[in-house]
Write an enzyme that holds these catalytic residues in place. Structure first.
Site, mmCIF file in Angstrom:
data_model
loop_
_atom_site.group_PDB
_atom_site.id
_atom_site.type_symbol
_atom_site.label_atom_id
_atom_site.label_comp_id
_atom_site.label_asym_id
_atom_site.label_seq_id
_atom_site.Cartn_x
_atom_site.Cartn_y
_atom_site.Cartn_z
ATOM 1 C CG ASP A 103 6.982 28.584 -0.068
ATOM 2 O OD1 ASP A 103 6.716 28.272 1.100
ATOM 3 O OD2 ASP A 103 6.142 29.042 -0.865
ATOM 4 C CG ASP A 153 1.699 25.694 0.138
ATOM 5 O OD1 ASP A 153 1.159 24.642 -0.213
ATOM 6 O OD2 ASP A 153 1.989 25.950 1.323
#
Length: 248
Positions: free
Chosen positions: A19, A21
């Site tokens: 992922d 962020d």
């Protein structure tokens, strides 16, 4: 050998899906700031018009529960529902701040882009160093993001070359992928890499992202605890929770 490396070997992991962020870049906190700015102003204005008090967004609780890691308009809808507010959906072309799900989501995105322009994009050095080492060892890599700003963030941070594939909010919308906790975005990244989910590891800092990794049948789901949420990540199904990637 550290615990993470041991897990990768034992489960015969051949690909790593990150992922963006909160795991690779420090943009999760920027997203949270943009959400709070948008929602707090909207709730205050609406409350004054209605003669009511709406509780402002709490980043520690509301952001994690209703917004973190999912597509933008889903986040708008989820949070407003928690305050007993329902708005028309509108369309992605709605003006920023228009009183629709899309309009408020577009305003949040404008605030996020402003913050990125003002402060740039910081990366997590531990993540970057670890990815480089793993690539040297032959690992395949991909990055995912619910955000439609993924490519801009990768370029701003100068790290686009670290990932063979990316699946972001723009592509998810085009492909009709369902947002987390559905596993669609991770499964699409694995498909693009040509790797079976059982031979891929997912790295997530959001509870809904961990749930998505487990739902997709990935070989290893690692929770990245940047915000003191180890219990929440484990409860969501993380096989392993680490505060930072092991040093070389």
């Amino acid at each position: 050998m550290n615990t993470l490396q041991q897990n990768l070997q034992e489960k015969n992991i051949k690909a790593l899906i990150f992922d963006l962020d909160g795991v690779v870049t420090q943009t999760a906190r920027v997203h949270a700031q943009a959400w709070k700015r948008m929602f707090d102003a909207y709730l205050q204005k609406r409350g004054e018009e209605e003669g009511k008090h709406y509780e402002p967004l709490d980043i520690e609780t509301d952001y994690r529960e209703y917004i973190d890691g999912i597509p933008r308009y889903d986040g708008v809808r989820n949070f407003l529902e928690s305050r007993g507010i329902t708005l028309p959906e509108g369309s992605p072309e709605d003006e920023t701040g228009h009183e629709t799900v899309s309009g408020l989501g577009n305003l949040k995105n404008m605030y996020f882009q402003e913050l990125v322009r003002q402060g740039g994009v910081d990366v997590y050095d531990d993540t970057i160093a670890w990815i480089k080492q793993q690539k040297q060892n032959g690992m395949r890599t991909a990055v995912i993001s619910a955000s439609k700003n993924c490519v801009d963030v990768l370029h701003a941070a100068g790290i686009e070359q670290l990932f063979e594939e990316h699946v972001d909010g723009l592509q998810s919308s085009e492909l009709g992928l369902i947002g987390k906790p559905a596993p669609d975005v991770f499964l699409e990244a694995a498909r693009r890499l040509g790797i079976a989910p059982a031979q891929a590891a997912v790295f997530e800092d959001a509870r809904k992202g961990v749930q998505a990794g487990k739902a997709g049948g990935f070989g290893l789901v690692v929770g990245i605890d940047r915000t003191h949420d180890e219990a929440g990540l484990k409860a969501s199904g993380a096989d392993l929770v680490i505060k930072e990637f092991p040093k070389l």
